[in-house]
Design a protein around this motif. Sequence first.
Motif, PDB file in Angstrom:
ATOM      1  N   THR A   1       0.831  -1.209   0.000  1.00 40.81           N
ATOM      2  CA  THR A   1       0.000   0.000   0.000  1.00 40.81           C
ATOM      3  C   THR A   1       0.867   1.262   0.000  1.00 40.81           C
ATOM      4  O   THR A   1       1.965   1.289   0.580  1.00 40.81           O
ATOM      5  CB  THR A   1      -0.913   0.080   1.234  1.00 40.81           C
ATOM      6  OG1 THR A   1      -0.113   0.261   2.397  1.00 40.81           O
ATOM      7  CG2 THR A   1      -1.826  -1.105   1.346  1.00 40.81           C
ATOM      8  N   ASP A   2       0.303   2.323  -0.535  1.00 38.30           N
ATOM      9  CA  ASP A   2       1.008   3.618  -0.592  1.00 38.30           C
ATOM     10  C   ASP A   2       1.134   4.211   0.813  1.00 38.30           C
ATOM     11  O   ASP A   2       2.082   4.930   1.113  1.00 38.30           O
ATOM     12  CB  ASP A   2       0.298   4.564  -1.552  1.00 38.30           C
ATOM     13  CG  ASP A   2      -1.173   4.742  -1.246  1.00 38.30           C
ATOM     14  OD1 ASP A   2      -1.828   3.784  -0.798  1.00 38.30           O
ATOM     15  OD2 ASP A   2      -1.674   5.853  -1.433  1.00 38.30           O
ATOM     16  N   ASP A   3       0.177   3.894   1.697  1.00 39.93           N
ATOM     17  CA  ASP A   3       0.276   4.390   3.083  1.00 39.93           C
ATOM     18  C   ASP A   3       1.566   3.890   3.730  1.00 39.93           C
ATOM     19  O   ASP A   3       2.256   4.629   4.439  1.00 39.93           O
ATOM     20  CB  ASP A   3      -0.921   3.917   3.910  1.00 39.93           C
ATOM     21  CG  ASP A   3      -2.235   4.517   3.454  1.00 39.93           C
ATOM     22  OD1 ASP A   3      -2.746   4.104   2.404  1.00 39.93           O
ATOM     23  OD2 ASP A   3      -2.731   5.435   4.128  1.00 39.93           O
TER      24      ASP A   3
ATOM     25  N   PRO B   1      -4.697  15.622  -4.909  1.00 40.39           N
ATOM     26  CA  PRO B   1      -5.717  14.780  -5.531  1.00 40.39           C
ATOM     27  C   PRO B   1      -5.133  13.800  -6.543  1.00 40.39           C
ATOM     28  O   PRO B   1      -3.919  13.832  -6.823  1.00 40.39           O
ATOM     29  CB  PRO B   1      -6.621  15.799  -6.226  1.00 40.39           C
ATOM     30  CG  PRO B   1      -5.693  16.911  -6.606  1.00 40.39           C
ATOM     31  CD  PRO B   1      -4.614  16.951  -5.563  1.00 40.39           C
ATOM     32  N   LEU B   2      -5.964  13.001  -7.155  1.00 37.56           N
ATOM     33  CA  LEU B   2      -5.504  12.029  -8.150  1.00 37.56           C
ATOM     34  C   LEU B   2      -4.778  12.713  -9.314  1.00 37.56           C
ATOM     35  O   LEU B   2      -3.916  12.116  -9.956  1.00 37.56           O
ATOM     36  CB  LEU B   2      -6.696  11.230  -8.695  1.00 37.56           C
ATOM     37  CG  LEU B   2      -7.396  10.296  -7.716  1.00 37.56           C
ATOM     38  CD1 LEU B   2      -8.552   9.582  -8.404  1.00 37.56           C
ATOM     39  CD2 LEU B   2      -6.429   9.271  -7.125  1.00 37.56           C
ATOM     40  N   ASN B   3      -5.107  13.974  -9.560  1.00 36.35           N
ATOM     41  CA  ASN B   3      -4.459  14.706 -10.662  1.00 36.35           C
ATOM     42  C   ASN B   3      -2.939  14.672 -10.524  1.00 36.35           C
ATOM     43  O   ASN B   3      -2.229  14.474 -11.525  1.00 36.35           O
ATOM     44  CB  ASN B   3      -4.927  16.165 -10.695  1.00 36.35           C
ATOM     45  CG  ASN B   3      -6.431  16.284 -10.757  1.00 36.35           C
ATOM     46  OD1 ASN B   3      -7.107  15.994  -9.759  1.00 36.35           O
ATOM     47  ND2 ASN B   3      -6.982  16.687 -11.892  1.00 36.35           N
TER      48      ASN B   3
ATOM     49  N   TYR C   1       0.256   7.705  -4.512  1.00 35.51           N
ATOM     50  CA  TYR C   1      -0.689   8.697  -3.971  1.00 35.51           C
ATOM     51  C   TYR C   1      -0.184   9.357  -2.664  1.00 35.51           C
ATOM     52  O   TYR C   1       0.102  10.543  -2.615  1.00 35.51           O
ATOM     53  CB  TYR C   1      -2.023   8.026  -3.638  1.00 35.51           C
ATOM     54  CG  TYR C   1      -2.612   7.107  -4.683  1.00 35.51           C
ATOM     55  CD1 TYR C   1      -2.346   5.740  -4.668  1.00 35.51           C
ATOM     56  CD2 TYR C   1      -3.464   7.603  -5.671  1.00 35.51           C
ATOM     57  CE1 TYR C   1      -2.920   4.884  -5.617  1.00 35.51           C
ATOM     58  CE2 TYR C   1      -4.047   6.748  -6.613  1.00 35.51           C
ATOM     59  CZ  TYR C   1      -3.757   5.398  -6.568  1.00 35.51           C
ATOM     60  OH  TYR C   1      -4.320   4.546  -7.495  1.00 35.51           O
ATOM     61  N   ASP C   2      -0.088   8.546  -1.616  1.00 31.37           N
ATOM     62  CA  ASP C   2       0.205   9.070  -0.269  1.00 31.37           C
ATOM     63  C   ASP C   2       1.656   9.518  -0.146  1.00 31.37           C
ATOM     64  O   ASP C   2       1.956  10.453   0.622  1.00 31.37           O
ATOM     65  CB  ASP C   2      -0.085   7.991   0.790  1.00 31.37           C
ATOM     66  CG  ASP C   2      -1.555   7.609   0.873  1.00 31.37           C
ATOM     67  OD1 ASP C   2      -1.862   6.582   1.491  1.00 31.37           O
ATOM     68  OD2 ASP C   2      -2.391   8.345   0.310  1.00 31.37           O
ATOM     69  N   GLN C   3       2.547   8.870  -0.885  1.00 31.37           N
ATOM     70  CA  GLN C   3       3.963   9.256  -0.814  1.00 31.37           C
ATOM     71  C   GLN C   3       4.151  10.691  -1.323  1.00 31.37           C
ATOM     72  O   GLN C   3       4.933  11.459  -0.773  1.00 31.37           O
ATOM     73  CB  GLN C   3       4.839   8.314  -1.653  1.00 31.37           C
ATOM     74  CG  GLN C   3       4.770   6.841  -1.290  1.00 31.37           C
ATOM     75  CD  GLN C   3       3.767   6.070  -2.118  1.00 31.37           C
ATOM     76  OE1 GLN C   3       2.635   6.533  -2.350  1.00 31.37           O
ATOM     77  NE2 GLN C   3       4.132   4.871  -2.565  1.00 31.37           N
TER      78      GLN C   3
HETATM   79  O1  RIB Z   1      -7.417   7.051  -3.908  1.00 27.16           O
HETATM   80  C1  RIB Z   1      -6.161   6.773  -3.346  1.00 27.16           C
HETATM   81  C2  RIB Z   1      -6.223   6.799  -1.848  1.00 27.16           C
HETATM   82  O2  RIB Z   1      -7.119   5.779  -1.380  1.00 27.16           O
HETATM   83  C3  RIB Z   1      -4.855   6.474  -1.194  1.00 27.16           C
HETATM   84  O3  RIB Z   1      -4.730   7.167   0.017  1.00 27.16           O
HETATM   85  C4  RIB Z   1      -4.952   4.992  -0.937  1.00 27.16           C
HETATM   86  O4  RIB Z   1      -4.104   4.577   0.142  1.00 27.16           O
HETATM   87  C5  RIB Z   1      -6.403   4.861  -0.528  1.00 27.16           C
HETATM   88  O5  RIB Z   1      -6.509   5.259   0.827  1.00 27.16           O
END
Ligand code: RIB
Length: 348
Positions: free
Chosen positions: A41-43, A226-228, A273-275
């Motif tokens: 996960t990105d978290d 955001p996703l952008n 995303y989170d990184q």
């Molecule tokens: O849409 C991406 C987000 O949703 C990220 O934070 C991912 O970890 C999930 O939480």
Amino acid sequence: MKQPFQILLYCSLIGLASLASAQNHNSIPIIFDTDFAMPPTDDALALMLALQSPELNILGITTVAGNSSLERATSDVLRMLEIAERIDIPVYEGADLPLVHRISNFAVNKYGSWYSDAPPPEPYGGYAKKKIENQSAAVYIEKKVLANPGEITIVALGPLTNIAQAIQNNPDFAKKVKRLFIMGGAIASLPDGSGNITPNAEYNFWVDPEAARITLRSGIPIELSPLNVSRKSALTRDWYEKMVAVKTPLTDLLKIGLGPRFKEDPDRVWLMYDQITIASLIDPSLVVSKKMYVDVNDNHDISYGVSIAGSEVWPGAEGAQKMNVQYDLDWPRFMQLFIKRLQQPLND
Ligand code: RIB
Ligand code: CA
């Protein structure tokens, strides 16, 4: 007998001391709010970056249901802190369900398991011995911010349920938060702004649209990622192999979590995303953003959880606030920072 003023002064000094006891006295005190799960996960990769960055002082981690259940988020982050040799960082368990959104067949058939009541799987190396703190996430966030007005930056990487609860619990809370970095939303009026769970909704905002709307309208100074901007990243197998070229407990964890995924699908590309959200706090020059009014739809209709941004307020968005909206990324410099920090010895 101590006088009230002396007691207040004593408590303030304790509060400041807890902030100042940072790896680096100039570091930014943050609360790391996450719908955590172990890599891939990105978290998890975002927490690795935050832990390895002297610019940040993680005062506490708060968990929320999102990618997985609350129990999984908590169980995995406790174990991650043991692997990263940072069991000094307290963990506070938060919301196990969104404010209003409830399980549906659509939710069950799509990505994520925020609604699950299954026991968390055993993390790598076994369940953590470290325990959670005896205070809920929302109460911890509220009290920590009120004890340190204007000092604390919150980084929210999952559904915004904990943040919205803190805002609702105390009318003084919002104005005492220094800044709020949010990974969430998708802005259709900017490039790469489609949704990732419904056609126009991003996952974190869609899991808890009511919390997202409360938070974005709270008056807290917000940096929205955001996703952008997420879509300007591309973690490929080549980048992965560069990351794990140096052996550390964190890159070993990446091998366990990401290695098999790239073996199964060598051409898979992971968004970071989170990184990116964390990196934009460490080095704001890594992203390009613009000030926009942003609002979130909390009507239970085809646009539930959709975020909309404009250069001025529009009918129906009265009360929306302006914020920095990230839309571009210096990808090579971002990855240079990420890999360098990841490969450093723990707590270097
Ligand atoms: O849409 C991406 C987000 O949703 C990220 O934070 C991912 O970890 C999930 O939480
Ligand atoms: Ca997340």
